[in-house]
Design an enzyme around this catalytic site. Structure first.
Site, short mmCIF file in Angstrom:
data_model
loop_
_atom_site.label_atom_id
_atom_site.label_comp_id
_atom_site.label_asym_id
_atom_site.label_seq_id
_atom_site.Cartn_x
_atom_site.Cartn_y
_atom_site.Cartn_z
N ASP A 61 0.83 -1.21 0.00
CA ASP A 61 0.00 0.00 0.00
C ASP A 61 0.86 1.26 0.00
O ASP A 61 1.99 1.25 0.51
CB ASP A 61 -0.92 -0.01 1.23
CG ASP A 61 -2.09 0.95 1.09
OD1 ASP A 61 -2.38 1.37 -0.05
OD2 ASP A 61 -2.70 1.29 2.11
N HIS A 69 2.12 3.19 -9.10
CA HIS A 69 1.95 1.76 -9.38
C HIS A 69 3.11 1.23 -10.22
O HIS A 69 3.61 0.13 -9.99
CB HIS A 69 0.62 1.51 -10.11
CG HIS A 69 -0.58 1.93 -9.31
ND1 HIS A 69 -0.69 1.67 -7.96
CD2 HIS A 69 -1.73 2.58 -9.66
CE1 HIS A 69 -1.86 2.15 -7.53
NE2 HIS A 69 -2.49 2.72 -8.54
N LEU A 115 10.70 -20.79 -4.84
CA LEU A 115 9.81 -19.81 -4.20
C LEU A 115 8.46 -19.87 -4.90
O LEU A 115 8.40 -19.92 -6.12
CB LEU A 115 10.40 -18.39 -4.35
CG LEU A 115 9.49 -17.21 -3.98
CD1 LEU A 115 9.30 -17.11 -2.46
CD2 LEU A 115 10.06 -15.89 -4.48
C1 IPE Z 1 -5.46 -2.82 -0.13
O1 IPE Z 1 -5.10 -1.49 -0.33
C2 IPE Z 1 -5.48 -3.56 -1.41
C3 IPE Z 1 -4.20 -3.69 -2.10
C4 IPE Z 1 -3.03 -3.30 -1.68
C5 IPE Z 1 -4.28 -4.35 -3.37
P1 IPE Z 1 -6.20 -0.34 -0.44
O2 IPE Z 1 -5.44 0.92 -0.56
O3 IPE Z 1 -7.17 -0.66 -1.49
O4 IPE Z 1 -6.92 -0.45 0.98
P2 IPE Z 1 -7.90 0.56 1.72
O5 IPE Z 1 -9.02 0.87 0.77
O6 IPE Z 1 -7.13 1.80 2.06
O7 IPE Z 1 -8.35 -0.17 2.95
C1 IPE Z 2 -1.69 0.15 -3.32
O1 IPE Z 2 -1.42 1.51 -3.35
C2 IPE Z 2 -1.86 -0.43 -4.69
C3 IPE Z 2 -3.23 -0.87 -5.01
C4 IPE Z 2 -4.24 -0.86 -4.19
C5 IPE Z 2 -3.44 -1.36 -6.35
P1 IPE Z 2 -2.60 2.56 -3.35
O2 IPE Z 2 -2.96 2.86 -4.75
O3 IPE Z 2 -3.70 2.11 -2.47
O4 IPE Z 2 -1.86 3.81 -2.70
P2 IPE Z 2 -2.48 4.85 -1.68
O5 IPE Z 2 -3.00 4.06 -0.50
O6 IPE Z 2 -3.56 5.58 -2.39
O7 IPE Z 2 -1.32 5.71 -1.33
MG MG Z 3 -4.14 2.37 -0.52
#
Ligand code: IPE
Ligand code: IPE
Ligand code: MG
Length: 256
Positions: free
Chosen positions: A26, A43, A137
């Site tokens: 995240d 990303h 792995l």
């Molecule tokens: C969780 O991250 C899902 C992934 C990393 C794929 P999110 O950024 O979507 O989670 P929330 O919405 O903040 O809980």
């Molecule tokens: C996690 O990073 C990746 C996915 C959920 C695909 P985010 O896109 O949720 O990044 P933040 O939380 O907005 O910084």
């Molecule tokens: Mg996020």
């Protein structure tokens, strides 16, 4: 089907190196925002971290690495971001599978794949088949995955397979139908990006995992951060319901 000891059915063995690490990657969007870049640039940068972490886990002898790439709730994001993520997934499969295979990595993709384009589904199936025999792995990518979806699909498949046992199903009956029945439960769960929540990740499988939350944003997560998480894991006493005294009496050096 699974030969692994369940954390509720028995006492799993505990080693110095976590056998299975599961990560919620995240913070990509915030990483980009800090740099005045579009969210999706985060990303792209995050994919580089994935590459590094696969290498790092190979070096450290971690047997299973599971990465949450796209949740069943991430469809709620703006259409442009969702389609960017799908394209990035395709690109990553095209570019990385050969190298994964050369490094002895078995790739699995789990989640409700039926919502993906059929061409993407075919690429996933081909990559899984190509790498199926690798043993160094197991890299699992959770895509359109949700912990609730997983438990429900397992229950539905069990109901179809063993209708006569309805009303008396046990954990051991259900577990083989979970999407990751081929892996032991995660020893170490890591979430980057500062949030302290599970966000519908592996609900069943995280029953006794050690949880590690870090503020580091995923694109900045590196080997040192991974080693810090593993070091923190080593300091934990995994009691699985028992007392500390019981653990010390049974195996004085089990976590030295
Ligand atoms: C969780 O991250 C899902 C992934 C990393 C794929 P999110 O950024 O979507 O989670 P929330 O919405 O903040 O809980
Ligand atoms: C996690 O990073 C990746 C996915 C959920 C695909 P985010 O896109 O949720 O990044 P933040 O939380 O907005 O910084
Ligand atoms: Mg996020």
């Amino acid at each position: 089907m699974s030969s692994f000891v369940s954390s509720t059915g028995g006492i799993p063995s505990v080693g110095d190196v976590p056998r299975h690490i599961a990560i919620i990657m995240d913070g990509n969007g915030r990483w980009a925002k800090k740099r005045f870049l579009p969210r999706v640039a985060g990303h792209t940068r995050g994919l580089e971290t994935v590459r590094d972490m696969v290498k790092a886990c190979l070096e450290r002898g971690v047997a299973y690495l599971t990465l949450f790439a796209f949740s069943s709730e991430n469809w709620r994001r703006p259409e442009g971001e969702v389609s960017f993520l799908m394209q990035l997934f395709v690109k990553a499969l095209q570019q990385e599978v050969k190298r994964l295979h050369a490094n002895g990595v078995r790739l699995r993709v789990v989640g409700d794949l039926s919502r993906f384009d059929s061409s993407l589904q075919e690429m996933i199936a081909a990559a899984e088949t190509q790498t199926a025999g690798n043993e160094r792995l197991t890299l699992t990518i959770c895509a359109n995955y949700g912990g609730r979806w997983d438990i429900l699909q397992a229950a539905n498949r069990l109901a179809l397979a063993e209708p006569a046992k309805q009303g008396t199903w046990s954990e051991d009956d259900l577990a083989p139908y979970l999407a990751m029945a081929y892996a032991p439960e995660p020893d170490l769960f890591i979430r980057t990006g500062g949030e302290q929540r599970i966000s519908n990740f592996l609900l069943w499988q995280l029953a006794y995992s050690e949880l590690h939350f870090t503020d580091i944003l995923w694109p900045e997560f590196d080997r040192a951060a991974l080693d810090a998480a593993i070091a923190s894991y080593r300091r934990r006493e995994r009691r699985f319901g028992r007392t500390s005294e019981q653990l010390q009496a049974a195996a004085p050096s089990s976590h030295a």
